[in-house]
Design a protein around this motif. Sequence first.
Motif, short mmCIF file in Angstrom:
data_model
loop_
_atom_site.label_atom_id
_atom_site.label_comp_id
_atom_site.label_asym_id
_atom_site.label_seq_id
_atom_site.Cartn_x
_atom_site.Cartn_y
_atom_site.Cartn_z
N LYS A 112 0.85 -1.19 0.00
CA LYS A 112 0.00 0.00 0.00
C LYS A 112 0.88 1.25 0.00
O LYS A 112 1.85 1.34 0.76
CB LYS A 112 -0.89 -0.01 1.24
CG LYS A 112 -1.85 1.14 1.33
CD LYS A 112 -2.72 1.02 2.55
CE LYS A 112 -3.64 2.22 2.66
NZ LYS A 112 -4.49 2.16 3.84
N VAL A 113 0.54 2.21 -0.85
CA VAL A 113 1.29 3.46 -0.94
C VAL A 113 1.02 4.30 0.30
O VAL A 113 -0.14 4.52 0.67
CB VAL A 113 0.89 4.25 -2.20
CG1 VAL A 113 1.55 5.62 -2.23
CG2 VAL A 113 1.22 3.46 -3.46
N PHE A 114 2.10 4.75 0.95
CA PHE A 114 1.91 5.64 2.10
C PHE A 114 2.38 7.06 1.79
O PHE A 114 2.10 7.98 2.54
CB PHE A 114 2.57 5.10 3.37
CG PHE A 114 4.07 5.01 3.35
CD1 PHE A 114 4.85 6.08 3.77
CD2 PHE A 114 4.70 3.84 2.95
CE1 PHE A 114 6.23 5.98 3.78
CE2 PHE A 114 6.08 3.73 2.96
CZ PHE A 114 6.85 4.82 3.37
N HIS A 115 3.06 7.25 0.66
CA HIS A 115 3.39 8.61 0.21
C HIS A 115 3.67 8.58 -1.29
O HIS A 115 4.24 7.62 -1.80
CB HIS A 115 4.60 9.18 0.95
CG HIS A 115 4.85 10.61 0.61
ND1 HIS A 115 4.14 11.63 1.16
CD2 HIS A 115 5.72 11.17 -0.28
CE1 HIS A 115 4.56 12.78 0.65
NE2 HIS A 115 5.51 12.53 -0.22
N GLU A 116 3.28 9.66 -1.96
CA GLU A 116 3.49 9.80 -3.39
C GLU A 116 4.08 11.18 -3.66
O GLU A 116 3.60 12.17 -3.13
CB GLU A 116 2.15 9.65 -4.12
CG GLU A 116 2.22 9.78 -5.61
CD GLU A 116 0.85 9.59 -6.26
OE1 GLU A 116 0.69 10.06 -7.40
OE2 GLU A 116 -0.05 8.98 -5.64
N SER A 117 5.12 11.22 -4.48
CA SER A 117 5.77 12.47 -4.85
C SER A 117 5.81 12.55 -6.37
O SER A 117 6.34 11.66 -7.02
CB SER A 117 7.18 12.51 -4.26
OG SER A 117 7.86 13.67 -4.68
#
Length: 134
Positions: A112-117
């Motif tokens: 699961k993605v916990f941060h996206e930049s």
Amino acid sequence: MKKLILFALMSTLLFGEGYKEFAKEMSYETNYETALNKAKKENKNLMVLIISNFCPWCTKFEKKTLTDKTVDGALKSKYIPLIINKEEGNFPSYLTAPVVPTVFFVKTNEEKVFHESVGFSSKAEFLNLLKQLK
């Protein structure tokens, strides 16, 4: 006209494979499953960089930011880095990136993605992001 088409095809092949050279030099994974298994073994999360062919900002991010020794050390101390060319596919649908470069930080056990930049980050910006994500 045939020469132009041949040049375009060769350019696509050469630029499309450039990320694999970067991955090899920097010890980044290029296969999602391999990276995921490695991350689980090492009890780390994933840092997934999504790039595409002919993306100048992707190349700049690779060469100006990710090759920096301080950035590389900070990144690899907590994450298994994975680079994926979105035009080649072969990655889970939850890593869809409409804009490149996009960096996803993924919790390995949950996938699961916990941060996206999104977009280019300088060395200082990316180091600051890595510190914030602790």
